[in-house]
Design a protein around this motif. Structure first.
Motif, short mmCIF file in Angstrom:
data_model
loop_
_atom_site.label_atom_id
_atom_site.label_comp_id
_atom_site.label_asym_id
_atom_site.label_seq_id
_atom_site.Cartn_x
_atom_site.Cartn_y
_atom_site.Cartn_z
N GLY A 62 48.76 3.38 110.12
CA GLY A 62 49.50 4.60 109.79
C GLY A 62 51.00 4.42 109.73
N LEU A 63 51.47 3.18 109.66
CA LEU A 63 52.92 2.93 109.64
C LEU A 63 53.49 2.94 108.24
N VAL A 64 52.70 2.57 107.25
CA VAL A 64 53.19 2.52 105.87
C VAL A 64 52.18 3.18 104.94
N THR A 65 52.65 3.54 103.77
CA THR A 65 51.79 4.08 102.73
C THR A 65 51.99 3.27 101.45
N LYS A 66 50.90 3.03 100.76
CA LYS A 66 50.96 2.31 99.49
C LYS A 66 50.91 3.32 98.35
N GLU A 67 51.89 3.26 97.46
CA GLU A 67 51.93 4.14 96.30
C GLU A 67 51.75 3.30 95.06
N HIS A 68 50.68 3.57 94.32
CA HIS A 68 50.33 2.75 93.16
C HIS A 68 51.48 2.71 92.16
N GLY A 69 51.87 1.49 91.79
CA GLY A 69 52.92 1.31 90.80
C GLY A 69 54.33 1.43 91.35
N ARG A 70 54.45 1.82 92.62
CA ARG A 70 55.80 2.00 93.20
C ARG A 70 56.08 1.05 94.34
N GLY A 71 55.07 0.75 95.14
CA GLY A 71 55.28 -0.17 96.25
C GLY A 71 54.78 0.39 97.56
N VAL A 72 55.26 -0.21 98.65
CA VAL A 72 54.85 0.17 100.00
C VAL A 72 56.05 0.77 100.72
N PHE A 73 55.84 1.94 101.33
CA PHE A 73 56.93 2.68 101.97
C PHE A 73 56.61 2.94 103.44
N VAL A 74 57.66 2.95 104.26
CA VAL A 74 57.49 3.33 105.66
C VAL A 74 57.17 4.82 105.70
N ARG A 75 56.11 5.16 106.42
CA ARG A 75 55.67 6.56 106.43
C ARG A 75 56.72 7.45 107.08
N GLU A 76 56.98 8.56 106.43
CA GLU A 76 57.93 9.54 106.96
C GLU A 76 57.26 10.41 108.00
N LYS A 77 58.01 10.77 109.02
CA LYS A 77 57.50 11.67 110.04
C LYS A 77 57.77 13.10 109.59
N ARG A 78 56.70 13.86 109.41
CA ARG A 78 56.83 15.22 108.91
C ARG A 78 56.88 16.21 110.07
#
Length: 257
Positions: A62-78
């Motif tokens: 749950g630390l990162v999210t993969k976005e197709h075509g964009r890359g891997v991002f550190v998950r934001e705390k909502r």
């Protein structure tokens, strides 16, 4: 003699550990894109499959999210939608809003819900026991909804009500035609909420829940099974909340008896 690499972590795990440490230290802040797979492969002198495996570990955590075509991002705390022990209090009635919509408004979000189904059904035995109804007939009304904060699905709600209470009332309509919602209908039917029983568990989501709640990998759900009890000590409604754990919190402020 033991092999030289015996007991050593897999290379993907080592890389995941290093990236996790960098995230926790603030080197990569929430919302920031991580270096590309190719860049990480050069940095760690590893093949791309190993890097992909390392990023997969972080995604499952749950630390990162993969976005197709964009890359891997550190998950934001909502900001969390907080489901509190006082959520059924009459004090919210004057606002004309449910506690969920009030919490959304506090965060500058717009709350809404989508009705998935309203159906008279035969209950499973556990549910029938809770509501003291028969399993041999369609003895309950089931209402299913998904609640949203802006465009984000926050939780899925399933409510079961004895048919003897629901029949002929606004509970059969998508928009319950009562200024106090379903609980106003219950009171008109002679059931005033006097006590609640909330049973809380955490688990990984089912594929259906992943779809409805648009859950990223590695995010568990919080399940709250709620039972409403009236002034006569009788249960008259059971509701199951399946909540995104990355967007929901529970607040209980109750006396110790």
């Amino acid at each position: 003699m033991p092999e030289p690499n015996e007991g050593r972590k897999p290379r993907s795990r080592e890389i995941a550990d290093e990236l996790r440490t960098a995230i926790e230290a603030g080197q990569y802040t929430p919302g920031v894109k991580l270096p590309s797979t190719r860049q990480l492969a050069v940095r760690y002198d590893a093949v791309r499959n190993t890097i992909d495996a390392a990023l997969g570990i972080l995604a499952q955590e749950g630390l990162v999210t993969k976005e197709h075509g964009r890359g891997v991002f550190v998950r934001e705390k909502r900001p969390l939608i907080r489901l509190g022990s006082d959520r059924y209090s009459p004090k919210y009635r004057e606002s004309g809003l449910s506690p969920f919509f009030i919490e959304c408004a506090k965060q500058g979000k717009s709350g809404r819900f989508q009705v998935l189904s309203i159906e008279r059904v035969k209950p499973e035995s556990d549910l029938a026991d809770r509501l003291k109804v028969s399993t041999k007939s369609k003895s309950v009304l089931r209402r299913e909804n998904v609640f949203y904060a802006d465009d984000d699905p926050v939780y899925r709600v399933t409510t079961w009500i004895p048919w003897s209470i629901a029949q002929g009332t606004g509970l059969l309509e998508e928009e319950v035609p009562h200024q106090y919602g379903i609980h106003g209908v219950f009171e008109d039917q002679g059931h005033v909420m006097t006590r609640i029983l909330d049973e809380v568990t955490a688990r990984m989501p089912t594929p259906t829940e992943v779809s409805y709640l648009r859950l990223p990998g590695g995010v568990p759900v919080i399940e709250v099974l709620h039972t409403s009890v009236d002034q006569e000590g009788e249960p008259y409604e059971v509701t199951k909340f399946v909540m995104r754990s990355d967007m929901n919190g529970l607040v209980y402020d109750v006396p110790v008896e």
